[in-house]
Design a protein around this motif. Structure first.
Motif, mmCIF file in Angstrom:
data_model
loop_
_atom_site.group_PDB
_atom_site.id
_atom_site.type_symbol
_atom_site.label_atom_id
_atom_site.label_comp_id
_atom_site.label_asym_id
_atom_site.label_seq_id
_atom_site.Cartn_x
_atom_site.Cartn_y
_atom_site.Cartn_z
ATOM 1 N N GLU A 95 -11.736 -24.375 -31.965
ATOM 2 C CA GLU A 95 -12.198 -25.659 -31.430
ATOM 3 C C GLU A 95 -13.369 -26.208 -32.241
ATOM 4 N N ARG A 96 -14.242 -25.329 -32.675
ATOM 5 C CA ARG A 96 -15.379 -25.765 -33.494
ATOM 6 C C ARG A 96 -14.893 -26.431 -34.775
ATOM 7 N N GLU A 97 -13.957 -25.783 -35.447
ATOM 8 C CA GLU A 97 -13.465 -26.345 -36.702
ATOM 9 C C GLU A 97 -12.623 -27.595 -36.476
ATOM 10 N N ALA A 98 -11.876 -27.634 -35.386
ATOM 11 C CA ALA A 98 -11.091 -28.822 -35.075
ATOM 12 C C ALA A 98 -11.998 -30.021 -34.820
ATOM 13 N N ILE A 99 -13.117 -29.801 -34.158
ATOM 14 C CA ILE A 99 -14.073 -30.889 -33.927
ATOM 15 C C ILE A 99 -14.634 -31.384 -35.248
ATOM 16 N N ARG A 100 -15.043 -30.473 -36.105
ATOM 17 C CA ARG A 100 -15.586 -30.883 -37.408
ATOM 18 C C ARG A 100 -14.579 -31.737 -38.177
ATOM 19 N N MET A 101 -13.342 -31.315 -38.175
ATOM 20 C CA MET A 101 -12.306 -32.043 -38.904
ATOM 21 C C MET A 101 -12.008 -33.390 -38.245
ATOM 22 N N SER A 102 -12.024 -33.430 -36.925
ATOM 23 C CA SER A 102 -11.715 -34.663 -36.206
ATOM 24 C C SER A 102 -12.787 -35.717 -36.395
ATOM 25 N N VAL A 103 -14.040 -35.316 -36.293
ATOM 26 C CA VAL A 103 -15.107 -36.307 -36.400
ATOM 27 C C VAL A 103 -15.252 -36.821 -37.828
ATOM 28 N N ALA A 104 -14.764 -36.035 -38.798
ATOM 29 C CA ALA A 104 -14.848 -36.473 -40.187
ATOM 30 C C ALA A 104 -13.994 -37.705 -40.449
ATOM 31 N N GLY A 105 -12.895 -37.836 -39.705
ATOM 32 C CA GLY A 105 -12.012 -38.968 -39.975
ATOM 33 C C GLY A 105 -11.687 -39.844 -38.790
ATOM 34 N N SER A 106 -11.887 -39.319 -37.571
ATOM 35 C CA SER A 106 -11.451 -40.081 -36.397
ATOM 36 C C SER A 106 -12.422 -39.929 -35.229
ATOM 37 N N GLY A 108 -14.417 -42.009 -33.648
ATOM 38 C CA GLY A 108 -14.322 -43.030 -32.610
ATOM 39 C C GLY A 108 -13.105 -42.838 -31.725
ATOM 40 N N ALA A 109 -11.956 -42.576 -32.357
ATOM 41 C CA ALA A 109 -10.720 -42.386 -31.595
ATOM 42 C C ALA A 109 -10.807 -41.129 -30.731
ATOM 43 N N LEU A 110 -11.392 -40.076 -31.278
ATOM 44 C CA LEU A 110 -11.557 -38.845 -30.516
ATOM 45 C C LEU A 110 -12.427 -39.091 -29.291
ATOM 46 N N CYS A 111 -13.560 -39.746 -29.484
ATOM 47 C CA CYS A 111 -14.481 -39.990 -28.371
ATOM 48 C C CYS A 111 -13.850 -40.898 -27.317
ATOM 49 N N ASP A 112 -13.087 -41.885 -27.758
ATOM 50 C CA ASP A 112 -12.407 -42.757 -26.792
ATOM 51 C C ASP A 112 -11.447 -41.948 -25.920
ATOM 52 N N GLN A 113 -10.693 -41.056 -26.547
ATOM 53 C CA GLN A 113 -9.754 -40.248 -25.768
ATOM 54 C C GLN A 113 -10.496 -39.298 -24.841
ATOM 55 N N ARG A 142 -7.679 -29.829 -25.880
ATOM 56 C CA ARG A 142 -6.525 -30.079 -26.737
ATOM 57 C C ARG A 142 -6.758 -31.310 -27.616
ATOM 58 N N ALA A 143 -7.534 -32.271 -27.129
ATOM 59 C CA ALA A 143 -7.770 -33.512 -27.879
ATOM 60 C C ALA A 143 -8.435 -33.241 -29.225
ATOM 61 N N PHE A 145 -7.678 -31.152 -31.322
ATOM 62 C CA PHE A 145 -6.635 -30.845 -32.298
ATOM 63 C C PHE A 145 -5.724 -32.042 -32.563
ATOM 64 N N ALA A 146 -5.698 -32.984 -31.637
ATOM 65 C CA ALA A 146 -4.865 -34.177 -31.822
ATOM 66 C C ALA A 146 -5.364 -35.028 -32.981
ATOM 67 N N PHE A 147 -6.643 -34.881 -33.321
ATOM 68 C CA PHE A 147 -7.235 -35.715 -34.363
ATOM 69 C C PHE A 147 -7.710 -34.922 -35.583
ATOM 70 N N CYS A 148 -7.451 -33.613 -35.611
ATOM 71 C CA CYS A 148 -7.997 -32.806 -36.713
ATOM 72 C C CYS A 148 -7.214 -32.982 -38.011
ATOM 73 N N GLY A 149 -5.958 -33.419 -37.907
ATOM 74 C CA GLY A 149 -5.179 -33.701 -39.107
ATOM 75 C C GLY A 149 -4.688 -32.488 -39.863
ATOM 76 N N ASN A 150 -4.690 -31.328 -39.207
ATOM 77 C CA ASN A 150 -4.231 -30.107 -39.882
ATOM 78 C C ASN A 150 -3.259 -29.369 -38.965
ATOM 79 N N ARG A 151 -1.992 -29.371 -39.331
ATOM 80 C CA ARG A 151 -0.978 -28.772 -38.470
ATOM 81 C C ARG A 151 -1.132 -27.263 -38.335
ATOM 82 N N LEU A 152 -1.663 -26.611 -39.360
ATOM 83 C CA LEU A 152 -1.834 -25.167 -39.289
ATOM 84 C C LEU A 152 -2.907 -24.788 -38.279
ATOM 85 N N VAL A 153 -3.990 -25.551 -38.265
ATOM 86 C CA VAL A 153 -5.049 -25.306 -37.284
ATOM 87 C C VAL A 153 -4.517 -25.538 -35.881
ATOM 88 N N THR A 154 -3.752 -26.616 -35.715
ATOM 89 C CA THR A 154 -3.171 -26.927 -34.411
ATOM 90 C C THR A 154 -2.199 -25.842 -33.973
#
Length: 221
Positions: A95-106, A108-113, A142-143, A145-154
């Motif tokens: 979850e820590r790494e998924a958050i880092r990856m998500s906030v790097a590119g998305s 706003g969308a992550l926070c909205d969800q 789960r959210a 991982f929806a925005f992390c952009g890495n299928r292997l991490v998910t």
């Protein structure tokens, strides 16, 4: 070709339906840790033949939700304190790494969800729908991982998600004080992500998961 194009979705197989139903029943605590879930019993309960039940048990064994013991039958997984500690450590890492990856590119969308999920959780607490709240709690995490952009991490998270949700439902959700504190922690995580304070959000996440571990371990010890 004129008109609406697109493939017609294939109907879901009976095995998929039984797998989803059994998975949900285990996560929601319909079946207890270590409980025997025989093919005959499940077939009768779900009104299906043994074949889709057997296939569903095999699929859930792969996810770690079911243990198939030769000549003894199939049983819901029954975690020890060490199992829970390992599961929480694995969860926190992903979850820590998924958050880092998500906030790097998305971010706003992550926070909205996340905001939408938190609003839903608040309403569920108000009407005391604790099972729905537990489902929303799962959706919150789960959210990431929806925005992390890495299928292997998910995919790595997918392998443990059902066990994580089951531990949450069976071992931590019954505690009202923990549920209220957990909701506040979710709100804090979103607030800090929205403000761009990622380090604080990650520290809150680590504390949040560790408190879950402490409560869960105490229940099985």
């Amino acid at each position: 070709m004129k008109g609406t194009a697109g493939k017609i979705p294939s109907p879901r197989s009976l095995t998929e339906l039984v797998t989803e139903r059994l998975r949900g029943d285990i996560v929601d605590g319909v079946f207890a840790f270590g409980e025997n879930v025989s093919e005959d019993r499940l077939a009768a309960a779900y009104g299906v033949s043994r074949t889709p039940v057997r296939d569903a048990l095999s699929a859930l064994q792969f996810q770690g939700l079911v243990e198939v013991r030769p000549k003894r039958g199939s049983f819901v997984f029954d975690p020890t304190a060490d199992d829970i500690a390992e599961l929480c450590a694995y969860r926190e890492m992903l979850e820590r790494e998924a958050i880092r990856m998500s906030v790097a590119g998305s971010r706003g969308a992550l926070c909205d969800q996340l905001d939408g999920i938190v609003a839903r959780m608040e309403a569920e607490l108000a009407r005391k729908d604790f099972q729905a709240y537990a489902h929303s709690d799962t959706d919150f995490h789960r959210a990431f991982f929806a925005f992390c952009g890495n299928r292997l991490v998910t995919s790595a998270f997918d392998m443990a998600e059902a066990r994580i949700a089951t531990v949450r439902t069976a071992l931590t959700s019954p505690y009202v004080e923990r549920r209220d504190a957990s909701f506040f922690e979710h709100c804090q995580i979103v607030d800090n992500l929205r403000q761009g304070d990622i380090d604080t959000a990650l520290a809150l996440l680590a504390d949040h998961i560790d408190r879950t571990r402490v409560v869960a371990v105490a229940r099985v010890s």
